[in-house]
Design a protein around this motif. Structure first.
Motif, PDB file in Angstrom:
ATOM      1  N   THR A 138       9.682  13.745   1.026  1.00 32.36           N
ATOM      2  CA  THR A 138       9.627  12.753   2.100  1.00 32.36           C
ATOM      3  C   THR A 138      10.493  11.547   1.763  1.00 32.36           C
ATOM      4  O   THR A 138      11.231  11.036   2.619  1.00 32.36           O
ATOM      5  N   LYS A 156       6.818   2.787  -3.373  1.00 28.58           N
ATOM      6  CA  LYS A 156       5.381   2.668  -3.628  1.00 28.58           C
ATOM      7  C   LYS A 156       4.665   3.940  -3.184  1.00 28.58           C
ATOM      8  O   LYS A 156       3.785   4.458  -3.888  1.00 28.58           O
ATOM      9  N   TYR A 157       5.051   4.456  -2.031  1.00 28.15           N
ATOM     10  CA  TYR A 157       4.483   5.715  -1.538  1.00 28.15           C
ATOM     11  C   TYR A 157       4.772   6.848  -2.515  1.00 28.15           C
ATOM     12  O   TYR A 157       3.885   7.658  -2.829  1.00 28.15           O
ATOM     13  N   LEU A 158       5.991   6.894  -3.019  1.00 27.47           N
ATOM     14  CA  LEU A 158       6.381   7.944  -3.961  1.00 27.47           C
ATOM     15  C   LEU A 158       5.588   7.831  -5.259  1.00 27.47           C
ATOM     16  O   LEU A 158       5.136   8.844  -5.818  1.00 27.47           O
ATOM     17  N   ASP A 159       5.392   6.613  -5.742  1.00 27.56           N
ATOM     18  CA  ASP A 159       4.615   6.403  -6.967  1.00 27.56           C
ATOM     19  C   ASP A 159       3.187   6.919  -6.808  1.00 27.56           C
ATOM     20  O   ASP A 159       2.586   7.422  -7.763  1.00 27.56           O
ATOM     21  N   GLN A 160       2.658   6.801  -5.601  1.00 24.31           N
ATOM     22  CA  GLN A 160       1.267   7.183  -5.359  1.00 24.31           C
ATOM     23  C   GLN A 160       1.104   8.674  -5.088  1.00 24.31           C
ATOM     24  O   GLN A 160       0.059   9.247  -5.392  1.00 24.31           O
ATOM     25  N   THR A 161       2.129   9.302  -4.518  1.00 24.84           N
ATOM     26  CA  THR A 161       1.977  10.681  -4.044  1.00 24.84           C
ATOM     27  C   THR A 161       2.875  11.697  -4.742  1.00 24.84           C
ATOM     28  O   THR A 161       2.620  12.902  -4.639  1.00 24.84           O
ATOM     29  N   SER A 162       3.943  11.229  -5.391  1.00 23.42           N
ATOM     30  CA  SER A 162       4.960  12.115  -5.990  1.00 23.42           C
ATOM     31  C   SER A 162       5.638  12.991  -4.940  1.00 23.42           C
ATOM     32  O   SER A 162       6.187  14.049  -5.260  1.00 23.42           O
ATOM     33  N   ASP A 163       5.615  12.545  -3.695  1.00 25.26           N
ATOM     34  CA  ASP A 163       6.209  13.304  -2.591  1.00 25.26           C
ATOM     35  C   ASP A 163       7.700  12.979  -2.499  1.00 25.26           C
ATOM     36  O   ASP A 163       8.139  12.207  -1.645  1.00 25.26           O
ATOM     37  N   ASP A 174       2.322   2.414   2.692  1.00 26.84           N
ATOM     38  CA  ASP A 174       1.967   3.044   3.964  1.00 26.84           C
ATOM     39  C   ASP A 174       3.245   3.268   4.769  1.00 26.84           C
ATOM     40  O   ASP A 174       3.868   2.312   5.244  1.00 26.84           O
ATOM     41  N   LYS A 208       0.808  -1.224   0.000  1.00 26.89           N
ATOM     42  CA  LYS A 208       0.000   0.000   0.000  1.00 26.89           C
ATOM     43  C   LYS A 208       0.839   1.270   0.000  1.00 26.89           C
ATOM     44  O   LYS A 208       0.310   2.361  -0.193  1.00 26.89           O
TER      45      LYS A 208
END
Length: 250
Positions: free
Chosen positions: A222, A212-219, A193, A191
């Motif tokens: 962080t 995975k987080y970066l792929d979802q948020t482009s953040d 997370d 996820k």
């Protein structure tokens, strides 16, 4: 990695229920205690992991959540105090219903003559509550004790990951605990997370989680800030970590 010292199961009773025969099996070891501390569960009455978690939650009017955390540590009196405090401060009228249900459900499971029909009735009614921490709290209370429990009624609810980990470390036996932590880590990785870093650390699985987080948020900020703490020997397996850091510099 598995615990280097065995966990000792002990029977803990509800402290406010007098001569009740109702108990919960708690597993104790130094490693489990460390996990609880990292999750903010070392002592719910004191500051831990750098902040006063309970006060922060109460400032957000999370009375039900705080009460549930006290119940998970079998502190009935403090849970009732919190709910009454919320009611006195003009909280939702549902808190009064919750107080009655809490007292009734604990007494139903704490009688010397087990009233299965009454327990089943409480179980059916309390499942109607909408808040996941409230449902988990009653699921925990109404689950008969045992040393091979999975406590899906708690761990399958939408609770914060640190609370799931702390609960598992307190109430699951060795094999159940390892299996559950592996499952939670994999779910977090899939996820993206970031809470899952508590379980994965910043090795390969943790870096995959961050990607995975970066792929979802482009953040990228962080991701880069976390990437700074990744050890260099992980870069070979996860070369994209360097890209995070360079992306922030650019």
């Amino acid at each position: 990695a598995q615990s280097s010292s065995p966990s000792a199961p002990i029977k803990q009773s509800w402290p406010s229920m007098g001569h009740s025969t109702s108990t919960k099996t708690v597993f104790e070891s130094s490693e489990r205690q460390t996990v609880a501390q990292l999750c903010g569960w070392s002592n719910v009455d004191s500051k831990s992991v750098g902040y006063d978690r309970m006060s922060l939650l109460l400032e957000q009017d999370e009375y039900e959540k705080v009460a549930a955390l006290y119940i998970f540590q079998m502190n009935v009196n403090r849970a009732l105090e919190i709910l009454n405090e919320g009611l006195q401060r003009g909280g939702k009228e549902e808190l009064a219903t919750l107080i009655l249900a809490l007292v009734g459900s604990i007494r139903a499971t704490s009688t010397n003559n087990d009233d299965k029909a009454l327990i089943d009735e409480f179980s059916s009614v309390t499942k109607l509550f909408h808040r996941p921490y409230v449902r988990a709290m009653f699921g925990f209370i109404l689950t008969p004790d045992g040393q091979d429990l999975q406590y899906e009624c708690v761990l399958d609810e939408q609770l914060d990951l640190n609370d799931k980990v702390a609960f598992a470390a307190r109430y699951l036996n060795e094999q159940r605990l390892y299996d559950k932590l592996d499952k939670l880590a994999e779910e977090s990785r899939e996820k993206g997370d970031l809470q899952g870093i508590l379980l994965t650390g910043l090795r390969q699985n943790g870096c995959e989680l961050i990607q995975k987080y970066l792929d979802q948020t482009s953040d990228i900020r962080t991701a880069a800030l976390l990437g700074i703490y990744v050890q260099e020997d992980v870069y070979q397996e996860c070369p994209y970590v360097q890209e995070w850091i360079e992306g922030l510099i650019i």
